[in-house]
Motif scaffolding. Sequence first.
Motif, PDB file in Angstrom:
ATOM      1  N   THR A  30     120.152 113.625 125.702  1.00  0.00           N
ATOM      2  CA  THR A  30     119.817 112.306 125.328  1.00  0.00           C
ATOM      3  C   THR A  30     119.575 111.072 126.305  1.00  0.00           C
ATOM      4  OG1 THR A  30     121.318 112.804 123.433  1.00  0.00           O
ATOM      5  CG2 THR A  30     120.800 110.528 123.844  1.00  0.00           C
ATOM      6  N   ALA A 347     117.762 115.348 118.707  1.00  0.00           N
ATOM      7  CA  ALA A 347     118.002 114.605 117.791  1.00  0.00           C
ATOM      8  C   ALA A 347     118.636 113.099 118.352  1.00  0.00           C
ATOM      9  CB  ALA A 347     119.098 115.173 116.706  1.00  0.00           C
ATOM     10  N   GLY A 348     119.654 113.466 119.374  1.00  0.00           N
ATOM     11  CA  GLY A 348     120.326 112.263 120.128  1.00  0.00           C
ATOM     12  C   GLY A 348     119.173 111.202 120.681  1.00  0.00           C
ATOM     13  N   GLY A 351     117.369 109.441 118.429  1.00  0.00           N
ATOM     14  CA  GLY A 351     118.333 108.391 117.978  1.00  0.00           C
ATOM     15  C   GLY A 351     118.484 107.226 118.897  1.00  0.00           C
ATOM     16  N   LEU A 352     118.671 107.621 120.134  1.00  0.00           N
ATOM     17  CA  LEU A 352     118.997 106.508 121.107  1.00  0.00           C
ATOM     18  C   LEU A 352     117.787 105.879 121.213  1.00  0.00           C
ATOM     19  CD1 LEU A 352     120.837 105.302 123.198  1.00  0.00           C
ATOM     20  CD2 LEU A 352     119.768 106.793 124.879  1.00  0.00           C
ATOM     21  N   ASN A 353     116.462 106.470 121.398  1.00  0.00           N
ATOM     22  CA  ASN A 353     115.299 105.781 121.556  1.00  0.00           C
ATOM     23  C   ASN A 353     115.054 104.820 120.253  1.00  0.00           C
ATOM     24  OD1 ASN A 353     112.024 105.910 120.910  1.00  0.00           O
ATOM     25  ND2 ASN A 353     112.695 105.568 123.118  1.00  0.00           N
ATOM     26  N   ILE A 354     115.231 105.148 119.107  1.00  0.00           N
ATOM     27  CA  ILE A 354     115.093 104.263 117.851  1.00  0.00           C
ATOM     28  C   ILE A 354     115.855 102.956 118.056  1.00  0.00           C
ATOM     29  CG2 ILE A 354     115.606 104.135 115.404  1.00  0.00           C
ATOM     30  CD1 ILE A 354     114.578 107.117 115.166  1.00  0.00           C
ATOM     31  N   TRP A 355     117.137 103.148 118.710  1.00  0.00           N
ATOM     32  CA  TRP A 355     117.952 102.041 118.666  1.00  0.00           C
ATOM     33  C   TRP A 355     117.424 101.209 119.951  1.00  0.00           C
ATOM     34  CZ3 TRP A 355     121.291 100.490 123.003  1.00  0.00           C
ATOM     35  CH2 TRP A 355     122.007  99.557 122.797  1.00  0.00           C
TER      36      TRP A 355
END
Lengths: 404, 436
Positions: A30, A347-348, A351-355
């Motif tokens: 991640t 997935a992480g 997810g971090l990228n989306i944030w």
Amino acid sequence: MQELGLIFRALLRNKVGALLISLQIALTLTIMVNAIFMMQQRSEQMLRPSGLDEANIFYLSNTVFAQDYNQQVYLEDDLALLRQTDGVVDAIQINAIPMSGGGWSMGLQTEAGEDKDSTGVAVYMVDDHAINAMGLELLAGENFSQTDIEWRASSQNNWPAKTIISKAMAESLFPDDWQSALGKTAYINQAEPMQITGIVKALQAPWNGWSGVERSMLVPYKMETTGGRFMIRTEAGRRDELMPIIEKALSESNKGRIIRRVTTMDDTRERSYRGHNAVNKILTSVIAVLTLITGFGIVGLAMFSINRRTKQIGTRRALGATKGQIMSFFMIENLMISSFGVLLGVAGAIGLNIWLVSTFSMAPITPGLILTGVIVLFVVGQIAVLYPAMKAAKISPAIATRTA
Amino acid sequence: MFTYYLRLAWISIVKHWGLSLVMITAIGLGIGASMTTVTVNYLMSANPIPHKSSQLYNVQLDSWDVNEPYNDDGSPPEQLTYRDGTYLINAKKAFRQNIQAQANAVIEPEGDDALPFMVTARANSADFFTMFDLPFIYGSGWDDSSDDSKQQVVVLNNETNQRVFGGENSVGKNIKIGGNYFKVVGVIDYWDPKPRFYDISTGAFNDAEEIFVPFSMIAEEKIGRSGNTNCWKPTGDGFQAFLNSECVWLQFWVELPNAEAKEEYMSFLGAYVDQQKALGRFERPLNNRLNNVMEWLEQQQVVTDDAVMMMTMSLMFLLVCLLNTVGLLLAKFIGKAPEIGLRQALGASRRTLFAQYIIESACIGIAGGLLGLVFAWLGLQGIALLYGDMLKGLTGLDTSMIVSAVGLAILTSILAGLYPTWRACNVQPSQQLKSQ
């Protein structure tokens, strides 16, 4: 294939240990993928050319404090002094320095009127020596002539009749065909016409964080100002030698001003992108250390699981398993743990990228980068487990005969 | 018993020194990285004037173009026009008010061989000094009447006073600034709020200015202003036209002692804008804002995105280090099952076993924490080196950060030790003894 099931069942007997390593791999992936992505974006920004012959250019500030300072006469004197100095290619007075962070911007529009859309553009006030002194490449049209240059008083707000713009500015004003910009009229201050008489290949605005950083215009002005700047281009390799000479010559030629902040374009670029550079260096060390820690974690856990299973391994060897089979057992086990970790990690990472995208308006990551990260972690896992696996393979079958 | 457990922990740590080293280094790196970035964030978001930050308000008025908002999110310009600023300062409707802009000037010291030099200046009104609590060594700020009568007075910082007057009490003396003589009324001691909350328009972590002169000196053209200027409407020629223009370039602060005063001031601003609307200005919807110091710094995003991103990354990094520690401790304690079984058989209760292994975890945590402090110090040195003067004053470790670093390290390592310890305590003695 039968062996895979065996390894998997053995793995399930120590779920927590395997899960911890998987989580660690997931988090590493991640962080790694997003950090590398951030670094890539910054590196791309840093690679954009400013359009100037940066290696051979320096500039200085000319701060006038004397009350009876004849701006026009002294400016001509200064420019003559600079241009006649041996080793100087050319020199100009300029109002702002690319990449420096401070400058002027205006709006240009193709139709006059208060309610028409205008495009923001950085303004450089220069004379007919600018293209040579900055080392710009003129793609179309022509340079200013001496007669185009006007004097600009300190609070004057009208604009000369001609301008030379950067190609990026031409593309913004005339999206269909940037070359058609040549000879057209653009309006500044909503209604004042200026004719585009030249287009240069590239010339960056002073603000590298601005989305319109490639948009700029040259305006034929000599400025009467108490806070002017001179930009000097030297012959290749003579910049550092000439900087103190020119500072001294200017300071001594006229005592009604202070010459200060003699700075190279290289320093300006360094300062301008220092934050980017720093972030990249920090992220690089974070990734390196993180990978090392994860690697050592894998080594440590594998060593312990091998120590615990010494007797079993010995028994397997005694029953005819080869060294290669023992090694592959641990390598495959690691592959299984890594696979699970990597799956979570993808997935992480997303997810971090989306944030990051939603909080800091960053761009979304590319699948290629994630894939690279996945491969890197598989390789790291295999390398980390290599030494413990080799140690396991060396366990003597005789161990099986001992009681403890 | 405690010292006995400490000794046991020591023996265990030394016995598996390789593993212990990996754990201690991992915790150290995690704590070091987090502390480095947390320190930068903490100092960036520090309250520069804690005792009255909630009473000082920045004033924003939306004088911008009706066709296009100043900011994409609809917030008004960060600065005011000269017309609005001078109206507000003359109205004196707040308990204290300050109009200000950034400037610079050349000082020409007396004496034939003294060289003229450049200083950063702030052009402000009289209340600046009392509002922002400037510490004076000599004299004081000027008063309202000096502002009104446009007197050429100046307050110097200690360094400039050293340079021009050799550090003596210079109150009452004259100093030549930009070709004009100014009378020194005060000298301030070192004052450098971080962030420089009162003007963040050119950088939130810039140094405080070296001299302070009355704001009226800008309009009198006795001092040259610097800083950011934003215009949306064409301005006429000449300085007077510029002053009357719709360009924003000055900041305005008020001190309002309580919520009531804030409300009153807000309605005063509303009335002013309405009156200006009648004159054809302020065509945008009413959008006046009063933000106190911390609200203002938050809204202007003084803590940079880079800093927040780095902190997020480093906290995740700490998490990886912890997972690492949990895994390794687990392996280690499970490896001790035979020993644990033996101790249980000899009468050790689960509680004593628990205490013993938690103490061992905590020892690793303390060592990791101390190592983490070293790493944090190195990290901050590294950041100071990488950023140079751009993050000046933001890379110092203070006591509270040191204490929290060690505390965090111990806490996290105990947390990391909980599950492995619990597993260790649940060893079946019979099974372990059987295989011995």
